[in-house]
Write a protein that holds these residues in place. Structure first.
Motif, PDB file in Angstrom:
ATOM      1  N   ARG A 229       0.827  -1.210   0.000  1.00 25.60           N
ATOM      2  CA  ARG A 229       0.000   0.000   0.000  1.00 25.60           C
ATOM      3  C   ARG A 229       0.861   1.259   0.000  1.00 25.60           C
ATOM      4  O   ARG A 229       0.657   2.161  -0.815  1.00 25.60           O
ATOM      5  CB  ARG A 229      -0.927   0.004   1.217  1.00 25.60           C
ATOM      6  CG  ARG A 229      -1.779   1.265   1.335  1.00 25.60           C
ATOM      7  CD  ARG A 229      -2.819   1.145   2.414  1.00 25.60           C
ATOM      8  NE  ARG A 229      -3.824   0.122   2.080  1.00 25.60           N
ATOM      9  CZ  ARG A 229      -4.871  -0.150   2.848  1.00 25.60           C
ATOM     10  NH1 ARG A 229      -5.047   0.494   3.989  1.00 25.60           N
ATOM     11  NH2 ARG A 229      -5.735  -1.067   2.480  1.00 25.60           N
ATOM     12  N   ILE A 230       1.846   1.304   0.904  1.00 25.67           N
ATOM     13  CA  ILE A 230       2.701   2.494   0.987  1.00 25.67           C
ATOM     14  C   ILE A 230       3.556   2.624  -0.264  1.00 25.67           C
ATOM     15  O   ILE A 230       3.719   3.715  -0.820  1.00 25.67           O
ATOM     16  CB  ILE A 230       3.581   2.437   2.246  1.00 25.67           C
ATOM     17  CG1 ILE A 230       2.697   2.450   3.498  1.00 25.67           C
ATOM     18  CG2 ILE A 230       4.565   3.610   2.272  1.00 25.67           C
ATOM     19  CD1 ILE A 230       3.460   2.304   4.795  1.00 25.67           C
ATOM     20  N   GLY A 231       4.122   1.490  -0.720  1.00 28.41           N
ATOM     21  CA  GLY A 231       4.905   1.518  -1.951  1.00 28.41           C
ATOM     22  C   GLY A 231       4.076   1.972  -3.137  1.00 28.41           C
ATOM     23  O   GLY A 231       4.552   2.719  -4.004  1.00 28.41           O
ATOM     24  N   GLY A 232       2.809   1.525  -3.185  1.00 31.65           N
ATOM     25  CA  GLY A 232       1.906   1.945  -4.258  1.00 31.65           C
ATOM     26  C   GLY A 232       1.639   3.437  -4.217  1.00 31.65           C
ATOM     27  O   GLY A 232       1.629   4.100  -5.266  1.00 31.65           O
ATOM     28  N   TRP A 233       1.431   3.964  -3.014  1.00 33.62           N
ATOM     29  CA  TRP A 233       1.216   5.411  -2.874  1.00 33.62           C
ATOM     30  C   TRP A 233       2.440   6.183  -3.357  1.00 33.62           C
ATOM     31  O   TRP A 233       2.307   7.203  -4.045  1.00 33.62           O
ATOM     32  CB  TRP A 233       0.938   5.770  -1.418  1.00 33.62           C
ATOM     33  CG  TRP A 233      -0.403   5.319  -0.923  1.00 33.62           C
ATOM     34  CD1 TRP A 233      -1.497   4.973  -1.679  1.00 33.62           C
ATOM     35  CD2 TRP A 233      -0.781   5.155   0.449  1.00 33.62           C
ATOM     36  NE1 TRP A 233      -2.533   4.602  -0.875  1.00 33.62           N
ATOM     37  CE2 TRP A 233      -2.131   4.713   0.446  1.00 33.62           C
ATOM     38  CE3 TRP A 233      -0.140   5.325   1.669  1.00 33.62           C
ATOM     39  CZ2 TRP A 233      -2.828   4.441   1.624  1.00 33.62           C
ATOM     40  CZ3 TRP A 233      -0.835   5.062   2.846  1.00 33.62           C
ATOM     41  CH2 TRP A 233      -2.156   4.630   2.806  1.00 33.62           C
ATOM     42  N   PHE A 234       3.622   5.687  -2.973  1.00 34.47           N
ATOM     43  CA  PHE A 234       4.852   6.371  -3.359  1.00 34.47           C
ATOM     44  C   PHE A 234       4.986   6.437  -4.882  1.00 34.47           C
ATOM     45  O   PHE A 234       5.204   7.512  -5.455  1.00 34.47           O
ATOM     46  CB  PHE A 234       6.064   5.670  -2.748  1.00 34.47           C
ATOM     47  CG  PHE A 234       7.388   6.148  -3.306  1.00 34.47           C
ATOM     48  CD1 PHE A 234       7.923   7.352  -2.895  1.00 34.47           C
ATOM     49  CD2 PHE A 234       8.064   5.398  -4.258  1.00 34.47           C
ATOM     50  CE1 PHE A 234       9.131   7.807  -3.418  1.00 34.47           C
ATOM     51  CE2 PHE A 234       9.268   5.840  -4.785  1.00 34.47           C
ATOM     52  CZ  PHE A 234       9.800   7.050  -4.359  1.00 34.47           C
ATOM     53  N   PHE A 235       4.850   5.283  -5.543  1.00 36.53           N
ATOM     54  CA  PHE A 235       5.040   5.263  -6.988  1.00 36.53           C
ATOM     55  C   PHE A 235       3.905   5.988  -7.719  1.00 36.53           C
ATOM     56  O   PHE A 235       4.145   6.601  -8.765  1.00 36.53           O
ATOM     57  CB  PHE A 235       5.180   3.831  -7.489  1.00 36.53           C
ATOM     58  CG  PHE A 235       6.536   3.248  -7.236  1.00 36.53           C
ATOM     59  CD1 PHE A 235       7.637   3.677  -7.960  1.00 36.53           C
ATOM     60  CD2 PHE A 235       6.727   2.306  -6.239  1.00 36.53           C
ATOM     61  CE1 PHE A 235       8.895   3.159  -7.725  1.00 36.53           C
ATOM     62  CE2 PHE A 235       7.983   1.774  -5.991  1.00 36.53           C
ATOM     63  CZ  PHE A 235       9.070   2.205  -6.725  1.00 36.53           C
TER      64      PHE A 235
END
Length: 264
Positions: A229-235
């Motif tokens: 989830r956090i990685g998705g938000w970042f990218f």
């Protein structure tokens, strides 16, 4: 350090040689320019040309990122950065060569992410005032932001005026890497530039907690990006900014494919 010569002019009490660019940095700049020219003209193995162009360009930006920290710290009162060789732009002066240079380059090649690399050790006790401390931490990411804008402007102006598509793909990838480095460095993670920017303004209790987690900033960063989830938000945020700047996704994706020449 090799620059203490009798009678040599001093700059704020430091020999002028402490400010001269190192041969290592000059060699990286020469490799960046040469490999870019080879990729532009499609001389030899163009995938290797683009690989050298992107990697040397990334290392040059890493040197300038850390130099920006050091020169602002020097102007703010910390003369020790000059004696440690940080103002010579030598990448091997910025902490551990493996963790500061090799690991970030490997992440660039394998993941297409501009991971924060080297770091300068700053004597915080020699710098008065919280604002100066924040400016020292901000100087590095500001360099990445400036690099991003310059490379995007070069793409917007230069695409279609000449050169090979491989050259422009490599340049687009460099711009994308600078963008990811800008965002990562500005995250308020303990130990990273974004966290160090706010650290001087924390209460003593929060500062003690921050200092406890700061040595593990890289591990914390990987843990955050590993979370889907956090990685998705970042990218999603990075891709949104890239689109806003006019970076063509297909072009920097092509650049990432080109630098992995061993897969061909």
């Amino acid at each position: 350090m090799g620059y203490d010569r009798p009678g040599e002019p001093l700059v704020l009490g430091v020999p002028r040689a402490a400010f001269r660019p190192s041969p290592v940095f000059l060699a990286l700049v020469a490799l960046f320019v040469t490999s870019g020219a080879l990729a532009w003209n499609q001389v030899g193995n163009v995938r290797v040309d683009v690989f050298l162009f992107v990697v040397s360009g990334w290392l040059v930006s890493l040197c300038l990122h850390e130099y920006a920290h050091a020169v602002v710290a020097f102007r703010a009162g910390d003369r020790s950065v000059a004696h440690r060789g940080y103002l010579t732009l030598n990448p091997f002066r910025y902490t551990h060569p493996l963790l500061s240079v090799v690991l970030p380059v490997a992440v660039v090649l394998l993941g297409g992410i501009g991971l924060p690399g080297g770091a300068v050790w700053v004597d915080r006790h020699a710098i008065p005032g919280r604002l100066r401390h924040t400016l020292v931490s901000l100087a590095g990411p500001a360099t990445n932001v400036l690099f991003t804008l310059v490379l995007v402007a070069a793409l917007r102006i230069g695409t279609g005026t000449g050169g090979s598509v491989e050259f422009w793909a490599g340049l687009a990838l460099l711009a994308f890497l600078q963008l990811t480095a800008s965002v990562l460095n500005l995250l308020p993670v303990p130990g990273l530039d974004g966290g160090n920017m706010i650290q001087p303004w924390l209460t003593p209790q929060w500062r003690r907690m921050y200092d406890l987690f700061a040595p593990y900033g890289f591990i914390l960063l990987f843990a955050l990006l590993w979370n889907p989830r956090i990685g998705g938000w970042f990218f999603d945020a990075v891709f949104a900014v890239a689109n806003l700047l006019g970076l063509p996704p297909w072009l920097y994706a092509a650049g990432l494919d080109l630098i992995r020449f061993w897969q061909s």
